[in-house]
Design an enzyme around this catalytic site. Structure first.
Site, short mmCIF file in Angstrom:
data_model
loop_
_atom_site.label_atom_id
_atom_site.label_comp_id
_atom_site.label_asym_id
_atom_site.label_seq_id
_atom_site.Cartn_x
_atom_site.Cartn_y
_atom_site.Cartn_z
N GLU A 58 -5.26 79.99 -93.21
CA GLU A 58 -4.17 81.15 -93.44
C GLU A 58 -3.15 81.03 -92.60
OE1 GLU A 58 -6.51 84.58 -93.05
OE2 GLU A 58 -8.05 84.14 -94.30
N ARG A 78 10.73 37.26 -92.70
CA ARG A 78 12.03 37.52 -92.46
C ARG A 78 12.71 36.58 -91.47
NH1 ARG A 78 16.52 40.30 -94.07
NH2 ARG A 78 17.57 41.31 -92.46
N GLU A 103 -6.97 69.35 -90.68
CA GLU A 103 -8.59 69.00 -90.51
C GLU A 103 -8.72 69.00 -88.97
OE1 GLU A 103 -10.97 68.45 -92.84
OE2 GLU A 103 -9.70 68.47 -94.61
#
Lengths: 249, 323, 399
Positions: free
Chosen positions: C144, C284, C379
């Protein structure tokens, strides 16, 4: 309809190829193996045909080492009913492989025998056709569209600059090319169900064959490029180089 | 004396060009073996170009006529070649759509193996050897063919055509044995406009921002159509701009392609793009900026205005394929 | 031409040969979900993320594959997998995107699981097959606005009437909230300070008085649907209550299930970032050599690989314990806490290794980095799990 699908376990197409210590085969260390992608088209065709018919049996037959059981179970997970492993290390000679597979399929009452058009490891492109010859069955190879109806089939195969349209009666052998369908992924339930489906193993011994691999090597490194010229006038020279030097067109 | 059989192809009564490659490859092999070359032409009538087979290296040209041999007849062709094949040292096919189907049929009927898609042929210790790409071209295999005959199919466009062999090309015939036509070729239709996937097409023509606007991709579609089995790819920049579908994107976040021929048009060669196409067998770059990084990886480059170069290239390719 | 020559395909990270201790089915399940993610999720995830849109067109495919409630029994239309296989599914989904894994976690662990664990036979038969098929979408209403880490303080109420229940309250940070057809809502049936009176209710979202509203402005989990639920005099029949639920323990049991999946999912996100970083480091070129030839990038990569491998060992053993019935919520806390933290670090380091390119959506590391901040927080936040472990060690609650 009773349908057989012949399946080969091959290195994943993304696998890096390293030549093994014998200089004749690949180093399988760390290489992931998968069902031959063209054989997946054959599997899908078999499962879809059975689904459409609402009855029948689909059987997957693989020739390979025991490790190929896992490949067979992938086919079972997709929806094939049962599997047969012909235990053998295989052969560079496709005819020897074809003889073993034909021996397994002969007299089993298959209406349709499906293969992938080729295996992506050895690029041999021949076993399905040879099996058909050995079984004296009609065969359409490299099929990109297939319709089976009323005991006969019609098929299309891509040829240079066109599409060949063929027809034959069943029983028949078909080798599948891309375009024939989109293979399904096995469902997770299918994977769990696969381990309960029958998988028979039978040792087979292949003849010595007439083809011997003497070496396997990596292709040569790329050479530095060149600017052919400037503007549209350089085009004829470019086309000539692509044709005669690079031999790609 | 050893003899090699070269299996030619005709379509619509005209010899296909790959047949000359087959004869030339057979001739080169025959010269190493001290053998002669028989060419076989399967048809339902006279074949344009068959008269040139002597020049390409055939000592004898065998005609196999049958009313159903206008189109490829899998069972008829296989029966005919197998009926004479057993007496040859080697049989050479093209690894064409027809040859890929026919060679294993003949090999199986003769009870021997078959080396397909070979890119090189030789003789060692009296035996035919061949090289062939395996694992998607990631490795090259060398093999010895111990069978009699040695059955091979050669990859198109890899064996040079010789034209001055000056052999007699003496005309002969092959009796077509009775055969069971298990499969019927109903016909050949023109290809549909089904677009090939960039990851599978043997030729990929890709465009970048240099094309200036989406409509100009028509130039690349025309070039791809001229090549035949070619797909149109695109750089990330133009896909992000919504000019082309995401599925056509070649590069690090798109598809990785390894075609035989990659033509980069108006693509500067950002690292993301190079990652997706650097394993192509042959790379051609067309760009107006001579310092574009794409030229560093290209095998062949043309510096110039793509709006002039590409239409010209399309014309030249069309001309070549019409030959 | 070979089929599928794409060499940039994700092939997993398995430095310690953990494949050899997975069963053939576990590997097949993982590979299948991986292929599904490559084929269906990867092509669209970048756009979905930028547009802030959950790819709901993928739900039928996910359901057909069988990933929804995959560790629940076959009699309810589920795949009946063990918990390691379930964990591997979460890993592969989150390799794609945390938002997709969140969808599957909520549907399976927070909606299907409570109906399975606390529901009546009728409720199970009515809801589980349609949730497994994806024809019903579920959400889980516990948190909530003022009660996040402390759900026992909730003020949502369920008042019993003569023919059923009336629910009132507000729930926030509800994944799947605006697209759900059914919500499992937790509410107090007794006094507002009585956490023991918390019960679960099955609320069809078309019930009068129920609204789900998207929460806007997220900079994380953008490809996931997050909503605020309002319940205003929501009348429910008597059989809406989950009969076997009772007290805060019930929703916490659901969270244990979800956290278990998250601990695996985070490994997937970390693997995606590591994989991208390795490829980039090798390709790269800067100062005339690949950046992977520099010590600083090698250290980064070595750290990532080490941490991923440790997390894999942790989750695998956790899964075996769950299957053996010896796993405790505290065990799950350790794995969730460690693995999500590990993944956030990997994502950040990978993004840095990618230089300026790393901020683009066409690379994945920054998306994972932003997502994982949510996963770190939801969680049970990282910090709360520290305290759960602290309590486990000392026997003293510090929260």
């Amino acid at each position: 309809m009773k349908i057989a699908v012949c399946l080969k376990r091959v290195p994943d197409t993304t696998a890096k190829i390293v030549v093994g210590g014998d200089g004749k085969s690949i180093d399988e260390n760390g290489v992931k193996f998968v069902p031959n992608p063209y054989d997946e088209y054959a599997l899908e065709a078999a499962i879809a045909l059975k689904e459409k018919a609402g009855a029948g049996e689909t059987v997957v037959v693989a020739l390979g080492t025991d490790a190929a059981q896992e490949t067979i179970r992938t086919a079972l997970a997709m929806g094939i009913d049962r599997g047969v492993l012909l235990q053998s290390p295989g052969s560079a000679d496709g005819f020897e492989v074809a003889k073993a597979i034909a021996g397994e399929l002969k007299g089993q009452g298959y209406d349709l025998i499906l293969f992938g058009k080729m295996a992506v490891d050895d690029y041999n492109h021949q076993v399905g056709v040879m099996v058909a010859e050995l079984l004296e069955l009609p065969c359409v190879s490299a099929v990109s569209a297939l319709t089976v109806e009323g005991g006969a089939l019609t098929a299309e195969r891509e040829i240079e600059g066109g599409v060949e349209q063929l027809a034959c009666q069943l029983p028949a052998v078909v080798t599948a090319d891309k375009g024939i369908n989109t293979p399904r992924l096995p469902s997770l339930k299918g994977i769990m169900a696969a381990k309960k489906k029958p998988l028979e193993t039978k040792p087979v011994s292949l003849g010595a064959g007439s083809i011997t691999v003497t070496s396997l090597a990596l292709p040569p490194e790329r050479q530095a490029g060149k600017i052919v010229g400037e503007g549209p006038d350089a085009v004829p020279a470019l086309v000539q180089l692509l044709r005669t030097e690079a031999k790609v067109i | 004396m050893a003899t090699i059989l070269a299996v030619t192809e005709q379509r619509g009564g005209a010899l296909r060009k790959v047949s000359l490659e087959v004869i030339s490859a057979a001739r080169a092999l025959a010269d190493q073996l001290g053998a002669t070359v028989d060419a076989v032409v399967l048809s339902n009538g006279s074949v344009d170009g068959a008269a040139n087979l002597g020049a390409a290296g055939a000592d004898q040209v065998l005609a196999a006529h049958h009313e159903t041999f206008g189109l490829y007849n899998p069972d008829g062709y296989a029966t005919t070649i197998a009926s004479i094949g057993g007496s040859y040292t080697a049989i050479v096919f093209a690894a064409s759509a027809m040859g890929r189907d026919l060679a294993p049929r003949v090999a199986a009927r003769l009870g021997t193996g078959c080396a397909t898609d070979v890119t090189g042929l030789g003789v060692e210790g009296g035996k035919v050897t061949a090289t062939r790409p395996v694992y998607a071209g990631k490795a090259i295999q060398k093999i010895t063919l111990g069978g009699s005959p040695a059955v091979v199919s050669i990859r198109p466009n890899t064996f040079p055509v010789t034209s001055g062999a000056g052999k007699a090309g003496t005309a002969g015939t092959v009796a077509v044995p009775a055969f069971t036509p298990r499969v019927t070729v109903k016909g050949v239709k023109a290809p549909e406009q089904a677009a090939l996937d960039v990851t599978e097409a043997p030729i990929v023509v890709s465009g970048g921002r240099g094309l200036k606007e989406p409509g100009n991709f028509k130039l690349l579609e025309d070039l791809a159509a001229a090549f035949g089995s070619a797909a149109v790819g695109a750089s990330r920049a133009v896909v992000d701009a919504g000019w082309r579908e995401h599925g056509a994107q070649v590069g690090q976040t798109g598809k990785t392609v390894a075609p035989t021929l990659y033509v980069a048009v108006g693509i500067s060669g950002a690292i993301q793009h190079l990652a997706g196409m650097r394993t192509s067998k042959v790379i051609v770059a067309i760009n107006k900026d001579k310092d574009a990084p794409i030229f560093k990886v290209a095998d062949y480059g043309i510096v110039g205005d793509l709006f002039e170069v590409v239409p010209r290239l399309t014309d030249e390719v069309k001309k070549l394929r019409a030959e | 031409m070979p089929v599928g020559t794409a060499t940039s395909q994700f092939t997993g990270v398995d430095f310690y040969h953990l494949d050899s201790v997975l069963s053939e089915e576990e590997r097949a399940i993982r590979d299948t979900v991986r292929a599904w993610v490559d084929e269906h999720l990867m092509p669209v995830i970048g756009d979905c993320y930028i547009q802030g849109k959950f790819p709901k067109q993928l739900i039928p495919g996910m359901a057909e594959l069988g990933v929804l409630g995959a560790n629940l029994p076959e009699e309810y239309g589920c795949a009946g997998l063990n918990n390691v296989a379930y964990g591997l599914i979460m890993q592969e989904l989150e390799r794609g995107d945390s938002g997709i894994r969140s969808f599957a976690s909520v549907q399976g662990a927070l909606v299907m699981y409570p109906i399975y664990a606390f529901g009546s036979d009728e409720q199970k038969k009515k809801w589980l097959p349609s949730l497994a098929k994806g024809t019903d979408i579920g959400c889980f209403g516990l948190t909530e606005p003022d009660f996040g880490s402390n759900p026992g303080g909730m003020i949502t109420t369920a008042k019993e009437t003569k023919d059923g229940w009336v629910l009132n309250g507000t729930k926030m940070w509800i994944t799947n909230g605006s697209q759900a057809t059914v919500a499992v809502v937790w509410a107090k049936t007794g006094a507002v300070d009585d956490a023991k009176s918390i019960r679960g209710f099955i609320v069809p979202t078309d019930t009068k008085g129920f609204t789900g509203k998207d929460q806007k402005g997220k900079l994380s989990l953008r490809a996931s649907d997050t909503a605020e639920l309002h319940l205003e005099d929501v009348h429910l029949p008597k059989d809406a209550i989950l009969p076997k639920s009772g007290g805060l323990k019930s929703p916490l049991m659901c969270l244990t299930q979800a956290r278990y999946g998250i601990s695996w999912g985070a490994i997937g996100a970390a693997m995606a970032c590591y994989d991208e970083a390795v490829r980039y480091a090798k390709n790269r070129v800067m100062f005339g050599k690949p950046i992977g030839a520099t010590q600083i990038q090698q250290v980064r990569l070595a750290d990532m690989l080490t941490e991923i491998t440790k997390a894999q060992l942790l989750s695998l053993q956790l899964g075996r314990m769950k299957d053996a019935g010896t796993m405790t919520p505290q065990h799950v806390s350790m794995a969730k806490r460690n693995n999500v933290n590990m993944a956030t670090e990997c994502a950040r380091e990978a993004r840095r290794l990618l230089g300026a390119n790393g901020i683009l959506a066409e690379y994945h590391s920054m998306r994972h980095m932003a997502n994982l901040e949510s996963v770190y927080t939801y969680e049970g936040t990282h910090d709360m799990h520290s305290l759960i472990l602290g309590q486990e060690i000392t026997g003293i609650a510090a929260y």
